[in-house]
Design an enzyme around this catalytic site. Structure first.
Site, PDB file in Angstrom:
ATOM      1  N   ASP A 162      25.286 -19.896 -10.989  1.00 57.28           N
ATOM      2  CA  ASP A 162      24.947 -19.663 -12.385  1.00 57.28           C
ATOM      3  C   ASP A 162      26.094 -18.955 -13.106  1.00 57.28           C
ATOM      4  O   ASP A 162      26.873 -18.224 -12.494  1.00 57.28           O
ATOM      5  CB  ASP A 162      23.664 -18.809 -12.452  1.00 57.28           C
TER       6      ASP A 162
ATOM      7  N   GLY B  99      28.120 -21.436 -18.236  1.00 58.54           N
ATOM      8  CA  GLY B  99      28.054 -21.420 -19.698  1.00 58.54           C
ATOM      9  C   GLY B  99      28.643 -20.138 -20.269  1.00 58.54           C
ATOM     10  O   GLY B  99      29.427 -20.170 -21.231  1.00 58.54           O
ATOM     11  N   ARG B 100      28.258 -19.009 -19.642  1.00 52.46           N
ATOM     12  CA  ARG B 100      28.789 -17.721 -20.126  1.00 52.46           C
ATOM     13  C   ARG B 100      30.299 -17.648 -19.936  1.00 52.46           C
ATOM     14  O   ARG B 100      31.035 -17.139 -20.775  1.00 52.46           O
ATOM     15  CB  ARG B 100      28.097 -16.562 -19.382  1.00 52.46           C
TER      16      ARG B 100
ATOM     17  N   THR C 293      15.612 -29.780 -11.824  1.00 54.25           N
ATOM     18  CA  THR C 293      14.718 -30.721 -12.516  1.00 54.25           C
ATOM     19  C   THR C 293      14.459 -30.259 -13.957  1.00 54.25           C
ATOM     20  O   THR C 293      14.034 -31.050 -14.788  1.00 54.25           O
ATOM     21  CB  THR C 293      13.369 -30.853 -11.765  1.00 54.25           C
TER      22      THR C 293
ATOM     23  N   ASN D  98      16.939 -28.823 -15.812  1.00 55.16           N
ATOM     24  CA  ASN D  98      18.187 -28.859 -16.575  1.00 55.16           C
ATOM     25  C   ASN D  98      18.296 -30.077 -17.502  1.00 55.16           C
ATOM     26  O   ASN D  98      19.156 -30.108 -18.388  1.00 55.16           O
ATOM     27  CB  ASN D  98      19.415 -28.806 -15.644  1.00 55.16           C
TER      28      ASN D  98
HETATM   29  C1  IPE Z   1      19.578 -22.614 -12.091  1.00 51.22           C
HETATM   30  O1  IPE Z   1      20.282 -22.119 -13.155  1.00 51.22           O
HETATM   31  C2  IPE Z   1      19.934 -24.059 -11.882  1.00 51.22           C
HETATM   32  C3  IPE Z   1      21.255 -24.323 -11.346  1.00 51.22           C
HETATM   33  C4  IPE Z   1      22.124 -23.421 -10.987  1.00 51.22           C
HETATM   34  C5  IPE Z   1      21.589 -25.709 -11.203  1.00 51.22           C
HETATM   35  P1  IPE Z   1      19.700 -22.138 -14.643  1.00 51.22           P
HETATM   36  O2  IPE Z   1      20.732 -21.537 -15.490  1.00 51.22           O
HETATM   37  O3  IPE Z   1      19.239 -23.504 -14.981  1.00 51.22           O
HETATM   38  O4  IPE Z   1      18.412 -21.206 -14.490  1.00 51.22           O
HETATM   39  P2  IPE Z   1      17.654 -20.359 -15.605  1.00 51.22           P
HETATM   40  O5  IPE Z   1      17.346 -21.296 -16.736  1.00 51.22           O
HETATM   41  O6  IPE Z   1      18.553 -19.244 -16.019  1.00 51.22           O
HETATM   42  O7  IPE Z   1      16.439 -19.833 -14.903  1.00 51.22           O
HETATM   43  C1  IPE Z   2      24.946 -23.055 -14.004  1.00 50.57           C
HETATM   44  O1  IPE Z   2      25.599 -22.495 -15.097  1.00 50.57           O
HETATM   45  C2  IPE Z   2      25.257 -24.518 -13.852  1.00 50.57           C
HETATM   46  C3  IPE Z   2      24.111 -25.409 -14.120  1.00 50.57           C
HETATM   47  C4  IPE Z   2      22.893 -25.046 -14.411  1.00 50.57           C
HETATM   48  C5  IPE Z   2      24.399 -26.823 -14.042  1.00 50.57           C
HETATM   49  P1  IPE Z   2      24.871 -22.377 -16.498  1.00 50.57           P
HETATM   50  O2  IPE Z   2      25.281 -23.529 -17.334  1.00 50.57           O
HETATM   51  O3  IPE Z   2      23.412 -22.201 -16.319  1.00 50.57           O
HETATM   52  O4  IPE Z   2      25.523 -21.041 -17.025  1.00 50.57           O
HETATM   53  P2  IPE Z   2      24.870 -19.996 -18.044  1.00 50.57           P
HETATM   54  O5  IPE Z   2      23.600 -19.504 -17.403  1.00 50.57           O
HETATM   55  O6  IPE Z   2      24.624 -20.727 -19.310  1.00 50.57           O
HETATM   56  O7  IPE Z   2      25.898 -18.927 -18.169  1.00 50.57           O
HETATM   57 MG    MG Z   3      22.255 -20.499 -16.220  1.00 45.72          MG
END
Ligand code: IPE
Ligand code: IPE
Ligand code: MG
Length: 238
Positions: free
Chosen positions: A14, A17-18, A60, A62
């Protein structure tokens, strides 16, 4: 006493995005950096003697992200599998993919099936890519298969369900790491993670590397796993 090195690690990757936002870029930039982190961590697992690595690549849930991001992610998975398969195979890594494959595009399914077939006999570690994976969906799918197999109700036990999970041959994860500081499971390995040690790292996934993994393993080695029992040294006389 259990081994100090986990046999199987699960990672909730995780923070892509950040990480991208911090660099003033779109999420897909973070996901690309995330793939580089996977390569580093897979290599570190091999070096440190971790046999199996499960990575949570796409849940599932995402699919509810912006369409452009989902599309970029799918393109990235496809591209990465195509680009990395030769090297993985050369290194003897077996690739398996867990999740609802029927909901992926035909060309993605083809890539996946090819990667799994080519590396099926490799023995130098397992990479389990959890793609369109949900722990609840996995349990639902196992229940459907119990019914399809005609298993009578009184023969449904934990072994019967485990045998119908996506990777019945993988040992349960000893350690589940979540990066980027969030303390939640987000539908990852719900069945298999029953007694996994949990570890949350504040490092954003694209920054995660060998040192972070070593720190996680040191923390793991210091944990006392109880599996619901009472360690002998805690039992008081009388
Ligand atoms: C969990 O991360 C899913 C993956 C790492 C693929 P998310 O970013 O989707 O989870 P939430 O939404 O913060 O719970
Ligand atoms: C995890 O990183 C990757 C996937 C869920 C595919 P995120 O995209 O959830 O990163 P944040 O949580 O937005 O920082
Ligand atoms: Mg995330």
């Amino acid at each position: 006493m259990s081994s100090q090195i986990p046999r199987h690690i699960g990672i909730i990757m995780d923070g892509n995005g950040r990480w991208a936002r911090r660099h003033g870029r779109p999420a897909s930039f973070g996901h690309r950096a995330g793939v580089r982190a996977i390569k580093r961590v897979l290599q570190a697992c091999e070096d440190l003697g971790v046999h199996a690595l499960s990575i949570y690549a796409f849940s599932t849930e995402n699919w509810t992200r912006p369409r452009a991001e989902v599309r970029a992610l799918m393109r990235l998975f496809h591209e990465t599998m195509q680009r990395e398969i030769d090297e993985m195979h050369r290194r003897g890594v077996r690739i398996v993919v867990s999740g609802r494959r029927e909901e992926l595009s035909p060309r993605m399914r083809e890539r996946i099936e090819d990667a799994m077939a080519r590396t099926a006999n490799n023995r130098n570690g397992i990479l389990n890519v959890c793609l369109n994976y949900g722990g609840r969906a996995e349990i639902v799918d196992a229940a459907r298969n119990l019914i399809r197999d005609g298993v009578p109700a009184d023969e449904v036990d934990e072994a019967a369900i485990s045998a119908r999970t996506y990777q019945p041959d993988l040992p349960d994860p000893d350690l589940i790491i979540r990066t980027a500081g969030e303390h939640r499971v987000s539908n990852f390995l719900l069945w298999q993670g029953a007694y996994a040690e949990m570890l949350v790292s504040d490092t954003l996934w694209p920054d995660f590397g060998e040192d972070d993994l070593k720190a996680a393993l040191a923390e793991y080695a210091s944990r006392v796993r109880r599996f619901g029992g009472r360690p002998e040294k805690e039992v008081m006389a009388g």
